[in-house]
Design a protein around this motif. Structure first.
Motif, PDB file in Angstrom:
ATOM      1  N   ASP A  89       6.927  -4.323   9.818  1.00  0.00           N
ATOM      2  CA  ASP A  89       8.306  -4.496   9.350  1.00  0.00           C
ATOM      3  C   ASP A  89       9.294  -4.642  10.506  1.00  0.00           C
ATOM      4  OD1 ASP A  89       7.337  -4.281   6.799  1.00  0.00           O
ATOM      5  OD2 ASP A  89       7.978  -2.198   6.489  1.00  0.00           O
ATOM      6  N   ARG A  94      12.559   5.549  12.729  1.00  0.00           N
ATOM      7  CA  ARG A  94      11.701   6.306  11.816  1.00  0.00           C
ATOM      8  C   ARG A  94      12.028   7.773  11.994  1.00  0.00           C
ATOM      9  NH1 ARG A  94       8.943   5.419   7.369  1.00  0.00           N
ATOM     10  NH2 ARG A  94       8.139   3.448   8.184  1.00  0.00           N
ATOM     11  N   LYS A 227      16.284   6.046   8.635  1.00  0.00           N
ATOM     12  CA  LYS A 227      15.668   4.759   8.977  1.00  0.00           C
ATOM     13  C   LYS A 227      16.647   3.684   8.518  1.00  0.00           C
ATOM     14  CE  LYS A 227      12.786   4.760   4.775  1.00  0.00           C
ATOM     15  NZ  LYS A 227      11.475   4.958   4.162  1.00  0.00           N
TER      16      LYS A 227
HETATM   17  C1  2DE Z   1       5.488   2.007   3.233  1.00  0.00           C
HETATM   18  O1  2DE Z   1       6.333   1.084   2.677  1.00  0.00           O
HETATM   19  C2  2DE Z   1       4.142   1.471   3.164  1.00  0.00           C
HETATM   20  C3  2DE Z   1       3.063   2.133   3.558  1.00  0.00           C
HETATM   21  C4  2DE Z   1       1.742   1.530   3.630  1.00  0.00           C
HETATM   22  C5  2DE Z   1       1.575   0.764   4.892  1.00  0.00           C
HETATM   23  C6  2DE Z   1       0.188   0.340   5.023  1.00  0.00           C
HETATM   24  C7  2DE Z   1      -0.292  -0.418   6.013  1.00  0.00           C
HETATM   25  C8  2DE Z   1      -1.746  -0.791   6.021  1.00  0.00           C
HETATM   26  P1  2DE Z   1       7.764   0.792   3.320  1.00  0.00           P
HETATM   27  P2  2DE Z   1       9.352   2.498   4.896  1.00  0.00           P
HETATM   28  C9  2DE Z   1       0.570  -0.896   7.118  1.00  0.00           C
HETATM   29  C10 2DE Z   1      -2.493   0.325   6.673  1.00  0.00           C
HETATM   30  C11 2DE Z   1      -3.905   0.074   6.791  1.00  0.00           C
HETATM   31  C12 2DE Z   1      -4.900   0.834   6.274  1.00  0.00           C
HETATM   32  C13 2DE Z   1      -4.681   1.990   5.360  1.00  0.00           C
HETATM   33  C14 2DE Z   1      -6.288   0.482   6.629  1.00  0.00           C
HETATM   34  O2  2DE Z   1       8.727   0.640   2.202  1.00  0.00           O
HETATM   35  O3  2DE Z   1      10.551   2.188   4.032  1.00  0.00           O
HETATM   36  O4  2DE Z   1       7.659  -0.293   4.324  1.00  0.00           O
HETATM   37  O5  2DE Z   1       9.232   3.986   5.165  1.00  0.00           O
HETATM   38  O6  2DE Z   1       8.057   2.163   4.038  1.00  0.00           O
HETATM   39  O7  2DE Z   1       9.285   1.659   6.124  1.00  0.00           O
END
Ligand code: 2DE
Ligand code: MG
Ligand code: MG
Ligand code: MG
Length: 322
Positions: A89, A94, A227
């Motif tokens: 993103d 954070r 954030k």
């Molecule tokens: C948070 O959403 C999302 C969390 C999951 C991210 C998963 C990824 C893959 P937001 P904020 C990057 C990870 C890989 C694995 C499990 C193998 O809305 O608003 O972007 O806190 O969260 O930035």
């Protein structure tokens, strides 16, 4: 975190979990070591380990040490996904601090997340004997990833439906809440019925939680949220408030169909239109519905203190501003 201040027993458990985390993240690389110690002291809500621990209360755990290892593993998995999420993103903040990718660059951030995945599996392997549990965790991890991939696939797409959006949310967020709850119940040897209940509760809490996260991206201030705000829109993630507003007048939002980042004018206009078509108000109704379902299911659990804590915390999460 203030969320747990009124529950001294849980707070003690979470302190134990924090100690387990700090011990597990030791690594020779000084950059990563420093950055991680700070990250885990920087006031996360510790929801996933807390839900895991709360659900263990409905059974009997084989070992306190292993319970804390499993709880720590869940928080570490969560942290790894956040650190990588900030890379994806391109997010500068954070938990009130510059994100790891902003401070040290994307390379270090990717490696830090990778390192945490190794810690996660080591803690798990130490906490449980059954290969089934590792299998189950790997499958859950994959679903989180697939949720992210689906979300990426529909970036800048104004035809995204509520159903597609909810699928992303289920993967990227509800999956890990669900895992934490059901594994707490399973780790403590609860009945199959209780495990299923835990799964459904975790799912509904997670759905409500992410919908509210997406609402706060529009309604909160940066200092509340710790954030940046309007990040989803900027990144082309068209979330529930926008989708519901678009459903009332798709044409008005045609300017959002883009292959690249939105301009400041685009963003201002979108925010105005979301207000006009009550995107946030409509989204809140859905967040409330998931929370209500979670609360209803929580009431079916045995009447012990953990049930009441679960109930109160779940209700509080809907009112949060960060
Ligand atoms: C948070 O959403 C999302 C969390 C999951 C991210 C998963 C990824 C893959 P937001 P904020 C990057 C990870 C890989 C694995 C499990 C193998 O809305 O608003 O972007 O806190 O969260 O930035
Ligand atoms: Mg993000
Ligand atoms: Mg993201
Ligand atoms: Mg978000």
């Amino acid at each position: 975190h203030p969320l747990w201040a009124q529950y001294p027993d849980i707070q003690k458990e979470l302190e134990q979990t924090q100690k387990t985390i700090q011990h597990a993240i030791k690594i020779r690389n000084q950059d990563i070591q420093t950055v991680l110690s700070q990250f885990f002291e920087s006031g996360g809500k510790l929801l996933r380990p807390a839900f895991f621990i709360l659900f263990t209360e409905f059974g009997t755990v084989p070992s306190q040490k292993r319970k804390h290892e499993y709880a720590a593993a869940l928080e570490i998995l969560h942290a790894a996904t956040l650190i990588h999420d900030d890379v994806i993103d391109d997010s500068p903040l954070r938990r009130d601090m510059p994100s790891i990718q902003a401070l040290y660059g994307k390379d270090i951030a990717v490696y830090t997340g990778d390192f945490l995945f190794t810690v996660y599996f080591q803690l798990l392997a130490s906490a449980v004997q059954e290969i089934d549990t590792l299998d189950f965790n790997a499958k859950n991890m994959r679903k989180i990833l697939v949720g992210e991939l689906d979300q990426m696939h529909l970036k800048h797409n104004i035809d995204i439906t509520v159903k597609q959006y909810l699928r992303h949310v289920k993967g990227k967020t509800a999956q890990l809440f669900q895992l934490s709850c059901v594994e707490g119940a399973r780790f403590a040897g609860c009945t199959k019925r209780q495990q299923l209940l835990a799964l459904r509760i975790g799912y509904n809490i997670g759905m409500g939680f992410q919908i509210l996260d997406d609402i706060l991206d529009y309604t909160a201030t940066e200092s509340e949220l710790k954030k940046p705000v309007l990040e989803d829109l900027k990144n082309g993630h068209y979330t529930l408030p926008l989708i519901l507003a678009m459903n009332r007048n798709r044409q008005a939002f045609a300017f959002l169909e883009k292959g690249t980042d939105l301009t400041d004018d685009d963003i201002q206009q979108a925010v105005t239109l979301i207000q006009r078509y009550q995107g946030v108000e409509q989204a809140i109704v859905l967040a409330e519905r998931y929370t209500e379902t979670a609360l209803k299911e929580i009431k079916k659990l045995p009447d012990i203190p953990a049930r009441h804590i679960l109930y109160d915390v779940t209700a509080t999460l809907l009112k949060r501003r960060d």
